[in-house]
Design an enzyme around this catalytic site. Structure first.
Site, PDB file in Angstrom:
ATOM      1  N   SER A 140       0.808  -1.226   0.000  1.00  0.00           N
ATOM      2  CA  SER A 140       0.000   0.000   0.000  1.00  0.00           C
ATOM      3  C   SER A 140       0.836   1.267   0.000  1.00  0.00           C
ATOM      4  O   SER A 140       0.339   2.336  -0.359  1.00  0.00           O
ATOM      5  CB  SER A 140      -0.959   0.009   1.193  1.00  0.00           C
ATOM      6  N   LYS A 177       0.693   4.443   7.165  1.00  0.00           N
ATOM      7  CA  LYS A 177       0.028   5.313   6.185  1.00  0.00           C
ATOM      8  C   LYS A 177       0.444   6.763   6.414  1.00  0.00           C
ATOM      9  O   LYS A 177       0.941   7.128   7.486  1.00  0.00           O
ATOM     10  CB  LYS A 177      -1.497   5.218   6.313  1.00  0.00           C
TER      11      LYS A 177
END
Length: 224
Positions: A140, A177
């Site tokens: 990701s 993230k």
């Protein structure tokens, strides 16, 4: 369980060049200092039964404990383990932090036993807080951060927009993230990889799921 009880010297053979009979001299050097096994274990921060397995040769010490014993005994790591070690971290002046393979919700980082490696950080950085490493899983955060890379994380429960953070969401394992905060108290967790969707959490969701920031990424250690 202490960090030193988990990483065995066999896990760091990639950092060593071994030869000879591989007979350690821990007990010999301990007795020269007049220390009981329990006393030495306490001074280097491991359990007595762990030290016993090292002295009998059942397991070999982890790198962190070897550094502590070398300083205590006034000996080189080579002398302690009975073979030549290619690197001696004690001479670098840095600090070694554990690299975790996973951080699960509800488990303090200090108690996590899924330690897969160690990384060294310089003393100036180490002085700014408490740190751990985390091995990246998934894609990701590509292309900047790839699966198998290690990020160095400073433990903290808040961060600023634009920071790359380690977050626990809804009782799952940690995710890495980029953080974006909104004025209404909500937050976005943004992937680098456009194939993944951003995650948005309202203030209520942050509290109820819950969503916990556990650290800020301060360095990337790319692996090949």
């Amino acid at each position: 369980m202490a960090i030193a009880d988990i990483i065995k010297y066999t896990d760091i053979r990639k950092s060593c060049e071994c030869g000879g009979d591989n007979i350690n001299r821990i007990k010999e050097f301990r007795l020269k200092l007049g220390l009981k096994q329990s006393e030495l274990a306490e001074r280097i921060g491991v359990r007595q039964n762990t030290l016993s397995t090292w002295e009998t040769g059942r397991y070999e010490p982890d790198l962190e404990s070897l550094v502590k014993m070398a300083e205590l005994f006034g000996r080189s790591i080579d002398e302690i383990v009975g073979h030549r070690v290619a690197i001696t971290p004690a001479s670098t002046g840095g600090t070694w932090v554990p690299v975790l393979g996973e951080v699960a919700a509800g488990i303090p980082i200090e108690a996590v036993e899924d330690i897969v490696d160690y990384e060294e950080i310089d003393s100036a950085l180490a002085a700014t807080g408490d740190f751990f490493g985390l091995r990246i899983k998934g894609s990701s955060m590509e292309p900047r951060i790839r699966e198998g890379d290690v990020v160095i994380v400073r433990k903290q429960d808040d961060a600023d927009t634009g920071d790359t953070v380690v977050v626990l969401v809804n009782g799952d394992s940690a995710t890495v993230k980029r953080l974006k905060k909104e004025a209404d108290g909500s937050m976005w967790l943004l992937p680098n990889n456009p194939a993944y969707d951003p995650q948005h959490f309202t203030p209520t969701e942050i509290t109820e799921k819950p969503v916990h920031i556990i650290g800020k990424v301060v360095e990337l250690r790319g692996k090949f």
